[in-house]
Design a protein around this motif. Structure first.
Motif, PDB file in Angstrom:
ATOM      1  N   PHE A  56      16.342  40.140  61.169  1.00  0.00           N
ATOM      2  CA  PHE A  56      15.971  40.542  62.132  1.00  0.00           C
ATOM      3  C   PHE A  56      15.940  39.955  64.172  1.00  0.00           C
ATOM      4  N   PRO A  57      16.522  40.410  65.338  1.00  0.00           N
ATOM      5  CA  PRO A  57      16.492  40.249  65.848  1.00  0.00           C
ATOM      6  C   PRO A  57      15.545  39.789  66.973  1.00  0.00           C
ATOM      7  N   VAL A  58      14.541  38.473  67.223  1.00  0.00           N
ATOM      8  CA  VAL A  58      13.729  38.095  67.934  1.00  0.00           C
ATOM      9  C   VAL A  58      14.080  37.613  69.208  1.00  0.00           C
ATOM     10  N   THR A  59      13.602  37.628  70.338  1.00  0.00           N
ATOM     11  CA  THR A  59      13.703  37.241  71.704  1.00  0.00           C
ATOM     12  C   THR A  59      12.004  36.779  72.119  1.00  0.00           C
ATOM     13  N   PHE A  60      12.293  35.738  72.609  1.00  0.00           N
ATOM     14  CA  PHE A  60      10.947  35.151  73.369  1.00  0.00           C
ATOM     15  C   PHE A  60      11.173  34.667  75.094  1.00  0.00           C
ATOM     16  N   PRO A  61      10.494  35.660  75.657  1.00  0.00           N
ATOM     17  CA  PRO A  61      10.925  35.556  77.009  1.00  0.00           C
ATOM     18  C   PRO A  61      10.006  34.039  77.387  1.00  0.00           C
ATOM     19  N   PHE A  62      11.342  33.114  78.273  1.00  0.00           N
ATOM     20  CA  PHE A  62      10.814  31.441  78.729  1.00  0.00           C
ATOM     21  C   PHE A  62       9.970  32.159  80.168  1.00  0.00           C
ATOM     22  N   ASN A  63       8.730  31.780  80.250  1.00  0.00           N
ATOM     23  CA  ASN A  63       7.849  31.583  81.468  1.00  0.00           C
ATOM     24  C   ASN A  63       7.524  30.586  82.133  1.00  0.00           C
ATOM     25  N   PRO A  64       8.021  29.686  82.717  1.00  0.00           N
ATOM     26  CA  PRO A  64       8.448  28.414  83.110  1.00  0.00           C
ATOM     27  C   PRO A  64       6.889  28.260  83.478  1.00  0.00           C
ATOM     28  N   SER A  65       5.899  27.281  83.954  1.00  0.00           N
ATOM     29  CA  SER A  65       4.837  26.453  84.011  1.00  0.00           C
ATOM     30  C   SER A  65       4.700  25.776  85.446  1.00  0.00           C
ATOM     31  N   PRO A  66       3.939  27.036  86.720  1.00  0.00           N
ATOM     32  CA  PRO A  66       4.192  25.822  87.864  1.00  0.00           C
ATOM     33  C   PRO A  66       3.806  24.235  87.500  1.00  0.00           C
ATOM     34  N   VAL A  67       3.249  24.124  86.991  1.00  0.00           N
ATOM     35  CA  VAL A  67       2.518  22.898  86.799  1.00  0.00           C
ATOM     36  C   VAL A  67       3.892  22.302  85.923  1.00  0.00           C
ATOM     37  N   ALA A  68       3.834  20.685  86.772  1.00  0.00           N
ATOM     38  CA  ALA A  68       4.615  19.677  86.594  1.00  0.00           C
ATOM     39  C   ALA A  68       3.980  18.531  85.878  1.00  0.00           C
ATOM     40  N   LEU A  69       5.214  18.238  84.720  1.00  0.00           N
ATOM     41  CA  LEU A  69       4.280  17.783  83.086  1.00  0.00           C
ATOM     42  C   LEU A  69       3.594  16.353  83.083  1.00  0.00           C
ATOM     43  N   GLU A  70       4.371  16.362  84.396  1.00  0.00           N
ATOM     44  CA  GLU A  70       4.264  14.904  84.946  1.00  0.00           C
ATOM     45  C   GLU A  70       2.663  14.961  86.062  1.00  0.00           C
ATOM     46  N   THR A  71       1.983  15.840  85.921  1.00  0.00           N
ATOM     47  CA  THR A  71       0.510  15.252  86.871  1.00  0.00           C
ATOM     48  C   THR A  71      -0.315  15.785  85.561  1.00  0.00           C
ATOM     49  N   ILE A  72      -0.364  16.068  84.540  1.00  0.00           N
ATOM     50  CA  ILE A  72      -1.030  16.371  83.688  1.00  0.00           C
ATOM     51  C   ILE A  72      -1.241  15.047  82.854  1.00  0.00           C
ATOM     52  N   GLN A  73      -2.788  15.545  82.977  1.00  0.00           N
ATOM     53  CA  GLN A  73      -3.876  13.524  82.264  1.00  0.00           C
ATOM     54  C   GLN A  73      -4.261  14.291  80.912  1.00  0.00           C
ATOM     55  N   LEU A  74      -4.443  13.625  80.048  1.00  0.00           N
ATOM     56  CA  LEU A  74      -5.188  13.471  78.250  1.00  0.00           C
ATOM     57  C   LEU A  74      -5.607  13.101  78.198  1.00  0.00           C
ATOM     58  N   PRO A  75      -7.103  13.218  77.823  1.00  0.00           N
ATOM     59  CA  PRO A  75      -8.590  12.217  78.004  1.00  0.00           C
ATOM     60  C   PRO A  75      -8.153  12.145  76.826  1.00  0.00           C
ATOM     61  N   SER A  76      -9.149  10.825  77.185  1.00  0.00           N
ATOM     62  CA  SER A  76      -9.044   9.820  76.148  1.00  0.00           C
ATOM     63  C   SER A  76      -9.905   9.628  74.706  1.00  0.00           C
ATOM     64  N   SER A  77     -10.213  11.195  74.919  1.00  0.00           N
ATOM     65  CA  SER A  77     -11.441  11.655  73.437  1.00  0.00           C
ATOM     66  C   SER A  77      -9.958  12.337  72.656  1.00  0.00           C
ATOM     67  N   LEU A  78      -9.258  12.937  73.161  1.00  0.00           N
ATOM     68  CA  LEU A  78      -7.572  13.069  71.819  1.00  0.00           C
ATOM     69  C   LEU A  78      -7.926  12.170  70.861  1.00  0.00           C
ATOM     70  N   ASN A  79      -7.485  10.693  71.260  1.00  0.00           N
ATOM     71  CA  ASN A  79      -7.511   9.993  70.735  1.00  0.00           C
ATOM     72  C   ASN A  79      -6.455  10.059  70.277  1.00  0.00           C
ATOM     73  N   LEU A  80      -5.045  10.024  71.403  1.00  0.00           N
ATOM     74  CA  LEU A  80      -3.311  10.258  71.654  1.00  0.00           C
ATOM     75  C   LEU A  80      -2.861   9.335  72.080  1.00  0.00           C
TER      76      LEU A  80
END
Length: 86
Positions: A56-80
């Motif tokens: 079965f053909p499946v297409t997923f639309p791509f919706n780019p995020s307006p948030v720049a990935l460089e600006t994301i801060q990961l909380p230390s509580s996530l233990n990553l």
């Protein structure tokens, strides 16, 4: 897809379905009626599983995020700590 079930069995399963939690809804009567209409002209078969060779053909639309990935801060509580910024 499950052609081994008769139309009556499918309608019975839909009507007897009980939601597991408050986030799920009961199957509406209008959906059951429309399913009955679709199943009315169906040919019955003894095949229980669907054919795995059907593609079965499946297409997923791509919706780019307006948030720049460089600006994301990961909380230390996530233990990553094993992730490093490139």
């Amino acid at each position: 897809m499950c052609t081994a079930l008769t139309s009556q069995q499918i309608v019975k399963i839909l009507s007897l379905y009980t939601p597991m939690n408050e986030f799920e809804e009961r199957v509406s009567i209008s959906f059951i009626k429309s399913t009955q209409t679709l199943l009315k002209d169906r040919k019955e078969s003894s095949q229980l599983l669907m054919d795995a060779k059907i593609i079965f053909p499946v297409t997923f639309p791509f919706n780019p995020s307006p948030v720049a990935l460089e600006t994301i801060q990961l909380p230390s509580s996530l233990n990553l700590n094993f992730l490093t910024r490139v």
